[in-house]
Motif scaffolding. Structure first.
Motif, PDB file in Angstrom:
ATOM      1  N   SER A   1     -61.434 -69.962  19.837  1.00  0.00           N
ATOM      2  CA  SER A   1     -60.446 -68.873  19.849  1.00  0.00           C
ATOM      3  C   SER A   1     -59.684 -68.895  18.529  1.00  0.00           C
ATOM      4  O   SER A   1     -59.817 -69.837  17.739  1.00  0.00           O
TER       5      SER A   1
ATOM      6  N   ALA B   1     -67.570 -66.415  15.463  1.00  0.00           N
ATOM      7  CA  ALA B   1     -67.891 -66.951  16.782  1.00  0.00           C
ATOM      8  C   ALA B   1     -68.924 -66.081  17.486  1.00  0.00           C
ATOM      9  O   ALA B   1     -69.826 -66.588  18.162  1.00  0.00           O
TER      10      ALA B   1
ATOM     11  N   THR C   1     -66.545 -67.950  23.715  1.00  0.00           N
ATOM     12  CA  THR C   1     -65.456 -67.475  22.854  1.00  0.00           C
ATOM     13  C   THR C   1     -64.414 -66.749  23.688  1.00  0.00           C
ATOM     14  O   THR C   1     -64.749 -66.016  24.627  1.00  0.00           O
TER      15      THR C   1
END
Length: 378
Positions: free
Chosen positions: A40, A83, A95
Protein backbone atom coordinates in the motif's frame (compact mmCIF):
# COMPACT_ATOMS: atom_id res chain seq x y z
CA UNK A 1 -5.75 -13.07 29.19
CA UNK A 2 -6.81 -16.01 26.97
CA UNK A 3 -5.41 -17.24 23.68
CA UNK A 4 -4.95 -15.08 20.59
CA UNK A 5 -8.11 -16.65 19.13
CA UNK A 6 -10.11 -15.93 22.30
CA UNK A 7 -8.97 -12.31 22.37
CA UNK A 8 -9.84 -11.93 18.67
CA UNK A 9 -13.35 -13.30 19.28
CA UNK A 10 -13.93 -10.85 22.15
CA UNK A 11 -12.78 -7.87 20.05
CA UNK A 12 -14.92 -8.92 17.09
CA UNK A 13 -18.01 -9.27 19.25
CA UNK A 14 -17.39 -5.92 20.99
CA UNK A 15 -17.10 -4.10 17.66
CA UNK A 16 -20.40 -5.42 16.34
CA UNK A 17 -19.11 -8.34 14.29
CA UNK A 18 -21.26 -10.87 16.19
CA UNK A 19 -21.79 -13.38 13.39
CA UNK A 20 -18.14 -13.20 12.43
CA UNK A 21 -17.16 -13.70 16.06
CA UNK A 22 -19.29 -16.83 16.18
CA UNK A 23 -17.51 -18.22 13.12
CA UNK A 24 -14.14 -17.24 14.55
CA UNK A 25 -14.88 -19.21 17.71
CA UNK A 26 -15.13 -22.42 15.71
CA UNK A 27 -11.95 -24.49 15.26
CA UNK A 28 -10.47 -24.01 11.80
CA UNK A 29 -10.26 -27.03 9.55
CA UNK A 30 -6.79 -28.00 8.37
CA UNK A 31 -5.92 -25.57 5.59
CA UNK A 32 -2.50 -25.21 4.04
CA UNK A 33 -0.72 -22.00 5.17
CA UNK A 34 -0.45 -19.05 2.81
CA UNK A 35 2.15 -16.34 2.46
CA UNK A 36 0.89 -12.92 1.43
CA UNK A 37 2.71 -9.66 0.77
CA UNK A 38 0.26 -6.76 0.77
CA UNK A 39 1.53 -3.43 -0.61
CA UNK A 40 0.00 0.00 0.00
CA UNK A 41 1.08 3.63 -0.19
CA UNK A 42 -0.62 5.06 2.90
CA UNK A 43 0.86 5.52 6.37
CA UNK A 44 0.97 2.83 9.09
CA UNK A 45 -1.59 2.78 11.95
CA UNK A 46 -3.42 4.76 13.20
CA UNK A 47 -4.29 5.30 9.51
CA UNK A 48 -7.69 3.52 9.24
CA UNK A 49 -6.76 1.55 6.10
CA UNK A 50 -3.58 0.36 7.81
CA UNK A 51 -5.63 -0.71 10.82
CA UNK A 52 -7.82 -2.74 8.48
CA UNK A 53 -4.73 -4.38 7.00
CA UNK A 54 -3.46 -5.25 10.49
CA UNK A 55 -6.89 -6.73 11.15
CA UNK A 56 -6.65 -8.73 7.89
CA UNK A 57 -3.21 -10.03 8.87
CA UNK A 58 -4.44 -11.12 12.28
CA UNK A 59 -7.54 -12.85 10.93
CA UNK A 60 -5.73 -14.78 8.18
CA UNK A 61 -2.93 -15.89 10.50
CA UNK A 62 -5.55 -16.99 13.05
CA UNK A 63 -7.88 -18.80 10.64
CA UNK A 64 -5.07 -20.42 8.63
CA UNK A 65 -2.41 -21.37 11.20
CA UNK A 66 1.14 -21.15 9.95
CA UNK A 67 0.32 -18.39 7.47
CA UNK A 68 2.35 -15.21 7.17
CA UNK A 69 0.97 -11.85 6.01
CA UNK A 70 3.55 -9.14 5.46
CA UNK A 71 2.30 -5.55 5.28
CA UNK A 72 4.26 -2.89 3.37
CA UNK A 73 3.11 0.67 4.07
CA UNK A 74 4.04 4.03 2.55
CA UNK A 75 5.19 2.61 -0.82
CA UNK A 76 7.97 0.74 0.95
CA UNK A 77 7.60 -2.15 -1.51
CA UNK A 78 5.78 -0.60 -4.50
CA UNK A 79 3.83 2.50 -5.38
CA UNK A 80 0.32 1.65 -6.56
CA UNK A 81 1.06 1.55 -10.33
CA UNK A 82 4.13 -0.62 -9.75
CA UNK A 83 2.15 -2.89 -7.45
CA UNK A 84 -0.45 -3.48 -10.18
CA UNK A 85 2.26 -4.38 -12.67
CA UNK A 86 3.90 -6.70 -10.13
CA UNK A 87 0.59 -8.49 -9.54
CA UNK A 88 0.05 -8.82 -13.28
CA UNK A 89 3.42 -10.56 -13.52
CA UNK A 90 2.82 -12.72 -10.45
CA UNK A 91 5.56 -10.97 -8.46
CA UNK A 92 3.23 -9.67 -5.70
CA UNK A 93 0.25 -11.27 -4.01
CA UNK A 94 -1.99 -8.37 -2.96
CA UNK A 95 -2.41 -4.58 -3.05
CA UNK A 96 -4.52 -2.06 -1.15
CA UNK A 97 -4.93 0.30 -4.09
CA UNK A 98 -6.69 3.55 -4.92
CA UNK A 99 -8.67 4.18 -8.11
CA UNK A 100 -7.25 7.60 -8.97
CA UNK A 101 -3.65 6.51 -8.41
CA UNK A 102 -4.18 3.40 -10.54
CA UNK A 103 -5.13 5.52 -13.56
CA UNK A 104 -1.43 5.71 -14.44
CA UNK A 105 -1.68 2.01 -15.32
CA UNK A 106 -5.20 2.15 -16.76
CA UNK A 107 -6.91 5.52 -17.43
CA UNK A 108 -10.32 3.87 -17.10
CA UNK A 109 -9.79 3.79 -13.34
CA UNK A 110 -10.36 7.55 -13.27
CA UNK A 111 -14.00 7.26 -14.32
CA UNK A 112 -15.11 6.82 -10.67
CA UNK A 113 -13.05 9.76 -9.39
CA UNK A 114 -14.35 13.25 -8.74
CA UNK A 115 -15.70 15.51 -5.97
CA UNK A 116 -19.36 16.19 -5.19
CA UNK A 117 -20.70 12.97 -6.73
CA UNK A 118 -21.09 10.35 -3.98
CA UNK A 119 -22.17 12.65 -1.16
CA UNK A 120 -23.49 10.32 1.56
CA UNK A 121 -22.03 7.32 3.41
CA UNK A 122 -24.78 5.14 1.99
CA UNK A 123 -23.93 6.17 -1.56
CA UNK A 124 -20.25 5.41 -1.01
CA UNK A 125 -21.17 2.07 0.55
CA UNK A 126 -23.15 1.23 -2.60
CA UNK A 127 -20.34 1.78 -5.11
CA UNK A 128 -19.71 -1.93 -5.58
CA UNK A 129 -23.26 -2.29 -6.95
CA UNK A 130 -22.60 0.18 -9.78
CA UNK A 131 -22.28 -1.01 -13.36
CA UNK A 132 -19.27 1.31 -13.59
CA UNK A 133 -17.52 -0.48 -10.76
CA UNK A 134 -18.38 -3.91 -12.19
CA UNK A 135 -16.90 -2.84 -15.52
CA UNK A 136 -13.61 -1.92 -13.83
CA UNK A 137 -13.52 -5.21 -11.92
CA UNK A 138 -14.04 -7.13 -15.15
CA UNK A 139 -11.50 -4.99 -17.00
CA UNK A 140 -8.79 -5.55 -14.39
CA UNK A 141 -9.44 -9.26 -14.32
CA UNK A 142 -9.18 -9.64 -18.10
CA UNK A 143 -6.57 -7.01 -19.02
CA UNK A 144 -4.35 -6.82 -15.94
CA UNK A 145 -4.70 -10.22 -14.31
CA UNK A 146 -5.89 -8.64 -11.05
CA UNK A 147 -8.85 -9.84 -8.98
CA UNK A 148 -10.61 -6.97 -7.18
CA UNK A 149 -12.46 -8.14 -4.06
CA UNK A 150 -14.16 -4.88 -3.15
CA UNK A 151 -13.99 -1.12 -2.73
CA UNK A 152 -13.04 0.72 0.45
CA UNK A 153 -13.54 4.26 1.69
CA UNK A 154 -11.05 7.05 2.09
CA UNK A 155 -11.82 9.69 4.69
CA UNK A 156 -15.46 10.72 4.33
CA UNK A 157 -14.47 14.32 4.95
CA UNK A 158 -11.64 15.03 2.54
CA UNK A 159 -10.92 18.74 2.45
CA UNK A 160 -8.63 21.68 1.86
CA UNK A 161 -6.19 22.98 4.47
CA UNK A 162 -4.33 26.27 4.56
CA UNK A 163 -3.04 29.07 6.75
CA UNK A 164 -6.37 30.80 6.18
CA UNK A 165 -9.92 29.67 5.55
CA UNK A 166 -10.68 28.37 2.03
CA UNK A 167 -14.40 28.78 1.46
CA UNK A 168 -15.09 30.34 -1.92
CA UNK A 169 -13.42 30.32 -5.34
CA UNK A 170 -12.03 33.75 -4.43
CA UNK A 171 -10.22 32.17 -1.47
CA UNK A 172 -8.68 29.52 -3.74
CA UNK A 173 -7.75 31.97 -6.50
CA UNK A 174 -4.02 32.18 -7.16
CA UNK A 175 -3.03 29.90 -4.28
CA UNK A 176 -0.62 27.02 -4.78
CA UNK A 177 -2.46 23.97 -3.43
CA UNK A 178 -1.05 20.47 -3.08
CA UNK A 179 -3.34 18.17 -5.03
CA UNK A 180 -3.85 14.42 -4.69
CA UNK A 181 -3.94 13.55 -8.38
CA UNK A 182 -4.81 14.74 -11.87
CA UNK A 183 -8.59 14.68 -11.36
CA UNK A 184 -8.23 16.95 -8.33
CA UNK A 185 -5.99 19.21 -10.40
CA UNK A 186 -8.98 19.87 -12.65
CA UNK A 187 -11.17 20.83 -9.69
CA UNK A 188 -8.54 23.14 -8.19
CA UNK A 189 -8.01 24.82 -11.53
CA UNK A 190 -11.77 25.36 -11.87
CA UNK A 191 -11.71 27.11 -8.49
CA UNK A 192 -8.83 29.32 -9.58
CA UNK A 193 -6.01 27.65 -7.66
CA UNK A 194 -2.64 26.50 -8.98
CA UNK A 195 -2.50 22.73 -8.31
CA UNK A 196 0.78 21.13 -7.30
CA UNK A 197 1.32 17.38 -6.94
CA UNK A 198 3.78 16.17 -4.31
CA UNK A 199 4.25 13.28 -1.93
CA UNK A 200 2.61 13.82 1.44
CA UNK A 201 5.94 13.60 3.25
CA UNK A 202 7.10 16.72 1.40
CA UNK A 203 4.00 18.72 2.33
CA UNK A 204 4.81 19.99 5.87
CA UNK A 205 8.14 21.64 4.93
CA UNK A 206 6.59 22.97 1.71
CA UNK A 207 3.84 24.63 3.75
CA UNK A 208 6.36 25.90 6.27
CA UNK A 209 8.57 27.53 3.62
CA UNK A 210 5.76 28.84 1.44
CA UNK A 211 6.43 26.55 -1.51
CA UNK A 212 2.71 25.80 -1.34
CA UNK A 213 -0.13 27.69 0.31
CA UNK A 214 -2.36 24.76 1.18
CA UNK A 215 -3.19 21.13 0.56
CA UNK A 216 -5.94 18.68 -0.24
CA UNK A 217 -5.96 15.77 2.19
CA UNK A 218 -7.99 13.69 4.62
CA UNK A 219 -8.82 14.58 8.20
CA UNK A 220 -5.90 12.40 9.22
CA UNK A 221 -3.66 14.40 6.90
CA UNK A 222 -4.90 17.58 8.54
CA UNK A 223 -3.92 16.19 11.94
CA UNK A 224 -0.37 15.80 10.61
CA UNK A 225 -0.20 19.31 9.15
CA UNK A 226 -2.43 21.37 11.45
CA UNK A 227 0.51 23.41 12.74
CA UNK A 228 1.33 24.52 9.18
CA UNK A 229 -2.27 24.56 7.85
CA UNK A 230 -4.51 25.19 10.86
CA UNK A 231 -7.64 25.97 8.81
CA UNK A 232 -9.24 22.90 7.28
CA UNK A 233 -12.39 23.19 5.22
CA UNK A 234 -14.76 20.39 4.21
CA UNK A 235 -17.50 20.86 1.62
CA UNK A 236 -19.63 18.02 2.97
CA UNK A 237 -18.92 14.34 2.36
CA UNK A 238 -16.66 13.95 -0.71
CA UNK A 239 -17.12 17.66 -1.41
CA UNK A 240 -13.46 18.42 -2.19
CA UNK A 241 -12.03 15.04 -3.20
CA UNK A 242 -13.84 11.90 -4.37
CA UNK A 243 -11.69 8.77 -4.60
CA UNK A 244 -11.88 5.24 -3.22
CA UNK A 245 -9.75 2.27 -2.29
CA UNK A 246 -9.80 -1.10 -3.99
CA UNK A 247 -8.44 -4.34 -2.58
CA UNK A 248 -7.05 -6.80 -5.10
CA UNK A 249 -4.88 -9.83 -5.69
CA UNK A 250 -2.75 -11.26 -8.47
CA UNK A 251 -4.68 -13.77 -10.57
CA UNK A 252 -1.51 -15.81 -11.01
CA UNK A 253 -1.15 -16.16 -7.25
CA UNK A 254 -4.90 -16.49 -6.58
CA UNK A 255 -5.33 -19.29 -9.10
CA UNK A 256 -2.46 -21.18 -7.47
CA UNK A 257 -4.38 -21.41 -4.20
CA UNK A 258 -6.64 -24.26 -3.15
CA UNK A 259 -10.41 -23.65 -2.94
CA UNK A 260 -10.43 -23.72 0.88
CA UNK A 261 -7.65 -21.09 1.01
CA UNK A 262 -9.54 -18.90 -1.48
CA UNK A 263 -12.79 -19.23 0.43
CA UNK A 264 -11.29 -18.07 3.72
CA UNK A 265 -9.36 -15.14 2.23
CA UNK A 266 -12.31 -13.94 0.16
CA UNK A 267 -14.75 -14.23 3.07
CA UNK A 268 -12.43 -12.43 5.47
CA UNK A 269 -12.00 -9.52 3.05
CA UNK A 270 -15.65 -9.14 2.10
CA UNK A 271 -17.39 -9.95 5.38
CA UNK A 272 -14.86 -8.70 7.93
CA UNK A 273 -12.13 -6.43 6.59
CA UNK A 274 -14.22 -4.11 4.42
CA UNK A 275 -16.88 -3.46 7.11
CA UNK A 276 -14.06 -3.01 9.65
CA UNK A 277 -12.30 -0.52 7.36
CA UNK A 278 -15.48 1.52 6.93
CA UNK A 279 -16.05 1.62 10.68
CA UNK A 280 -12.43 2.58 11.35
CA UNK A 281 -12.61 5.39 8.80
CA UNK A 282 -15.94 6.69 10.06
CA UNK A 283 -14.85 6.64 13.71
CA UNK A 284 -11.46 8.17 12.94
CA UNK A 285 -13.23 11.04 11.17
CA UNK A 286 -15.70 11.46 14.03
CA UNK A 287 -12.88 11.53 16.57
CA UNK A 288 -11.08 14.30 14.68
CA UNK A 289 -14.27 16.29 14.09
CA UNK A 290 -15.05 16.11 17.81
CA UNK A 291 -11.49 17.14 18.66
CA UNK A 292 -10.81 19.87 16.11
CA UNK A 293 -14.20 20.88 14.70
CA UNK A 294 -15.33 24.51 14.71
CA UNK A 295 -18.59 26.24 13.83
CA UNK A 296 -16.79 29.55 13.31
CA UNK A 297 -14.96 29.75 9.96
CA UNK A 298 -12.84 32.63 11.25
CA UNK A 299 -11.18 30.30 13.78
CA UNK A 300 -8.67 27.51 13.14
CA UNK A 301 -9.96 23.96 13.01
CA UNK A 302 -12.13 21.74 10.84
CA UNK A 303 -15.07 23.64 9.41
CA UNK A 304 -17.86 21.89 7.49
CA UNK A 305 -19.35 24.22 4.91
CA UNK A 306 -23.02 25.06 5.00
CA UNK A 307 -24.92 23.69 1.97
CA UNK A 308 -25.18 27.13 0.37
CA UNK A 309 -21.42 27.59 0.70
CA UNK A 310 -20.55 24.25 -0.89
CA UNK A 311 -23.05 24.95 -3.67
CA UNK A 312 -20.95 27.94 -4.73
CA UNK A 313 -17.97 25.62 -5.24
CA UNK A 314 -20.19 23.10 -7.03
CA UNK A 315 -21.48 25.74 -9.42
CA UNK A 316 -17.95 26.91 -10.20
CA UNK A 317 -16.74 23.32 -10.64
CA UNK A 318 -19.47 22.29 -13.03
CA UNK A 319 -18.31 19.27 -15.05
CA UNK A 320 -14.64 20.29 -15.16
CA UNK A 321 -13.51 16.99 -13.60
CA UNK A 322 -15.48 14.88 -16.04
CA UNK A 323 -14.21 16.90 -19.00
CA UNK A 324 -10.62 16.39 -17.86
CA UNK A 325 -11.09 12.63 -17.44
CA UNK A 326 -12.66 12.31 -20.89
CA UNK A 327 -9.87 14.36 -22.49
CA UNK A 328 -7.19 12.19 -20.88
CA UNK A 329 -8.72 8.75 -21.35
CA UNK A 330 -9.45 6.52 -24.34
CA UNK A 331 -12.62 7.48 -26.18
CA UNK A 332 -14.45 4.44 -24.84
CA UNK A 333 -14.16 5.74 -21.28
CA UNK A 334 -16.37 8.77 -21.92
CA UNK A 335 -19.64 6.86 -21.70
CA UNK A 336 -18.53 5.36 -18.38
CA UNK A 337 -17.67 8.79 -16.99
CA UNK A 338 -21.26 9.84 -17.67
CA UNK A 339 -22.59 6.54 -16.37
CA UNK A 340 -20.80 6.97 -13.06
CA UNK A 341 -22.17 10.49 -12.61
CA UNK A 342 -25.69 9.13 -13.14
CA UNK A 343 -25.16 6.22 -10.75
CA UNK A 344 -23.52 8.42 -8.11
CA UNK A 345 -26.34 10.97 -8.12
CA UNK A 346 -28.97 8.23 -7.98
CA UNK A 347 -27.19 6.50 -5.09
CA UNK A 348 -26.82 9.74 -3.13
CA UNK A 349 -30.55 10.41 -3.55
CA UNK A 350 -31.51 6.84 -2.61
CA UNK A 351 -29.24 6.84 0.46
CA UNK A 352 -29.73 10.19 2.23
CA UNK A 353 -27.66 11.26 5.21
CA UNK A 354 -28.57 9.32 8.33
CA UNK A 355 -29.91 6.25 6.52
CA UNK A 356 -26.80 4.07 6.40
CA UNK A 357 -25.78 1.51 9.02
CA UNK A 358 -22.35 3.09 9.25
CA UNK A 359 -23.74 6.35 10.62
CA UNK A 360 -25.17 4.44 13.58
CA UNK A 361 -21.79 3.03 14.60
CA UNK A 362 -20.97 3.21 18.31
CA UNK A 363 -17.37 4.32 17.98
CA UNK A 364 -16.58 3.40 21.57
CA UNK A 365 -16.72 -0.20 20.37
CA UNK A 366 -13.92 0.50 17.90
CA UNK A 367 -11.66 2.12 20.51
CA UNK A 368 -9.97 -1.18 21.51
CA UNK A 369 -8.78 -1.55 17.93
CA UNK A 370 -7.47 2.01 17.76
CA UNK A 371 -5.62 1.38 21.01
CA UNK A 372 -4.33 -2.00 19.92
CA UNK A 373 -3.06 -1.15 16.45
CA UNK A 374 -1.73 2.27 17.43
CA UNK A 375 0.29 0.82 20.29
CA UNK A 376 1.45 -2.01 18.05
CA UNK A 377 3.13 0.41 15.66
CA UNK A 378 4.20 3.09 18.12
Amino acid sequence: MGTILQRSVRLLAAAGFGAVAAMAAQPAAAVDPVKIRLASDHNPPPHPAAMAEEFFKERIETLIPGSEVRLYYASSLYKIPGAVEAMTNGDLEMTWGQFGKTAQVDPYMSVVVGPMLLTTPGAIDAIDTFETYKMLVDRFDKLHGVKIFGAGDLSYFMGAGSGSRLLSPDDFAGKKIRSMGPAENAALSAWGANPTTMAFGDVPPALQTGVIDGLLTSLGGFRSTRDQAPYFTVAGINGIVGDYYWIGASNIWWNSLKPDQQEIISRVIKEEVLPFQRKANWCNDKLLLDQYGTEDPSKPGIYIMKPEQSQVLADKLGDATQKWIKANSPSGAAEWVDKFVQEAKAASKANPLGSNWLEKTDCSEMQPYFDKYTKKKS
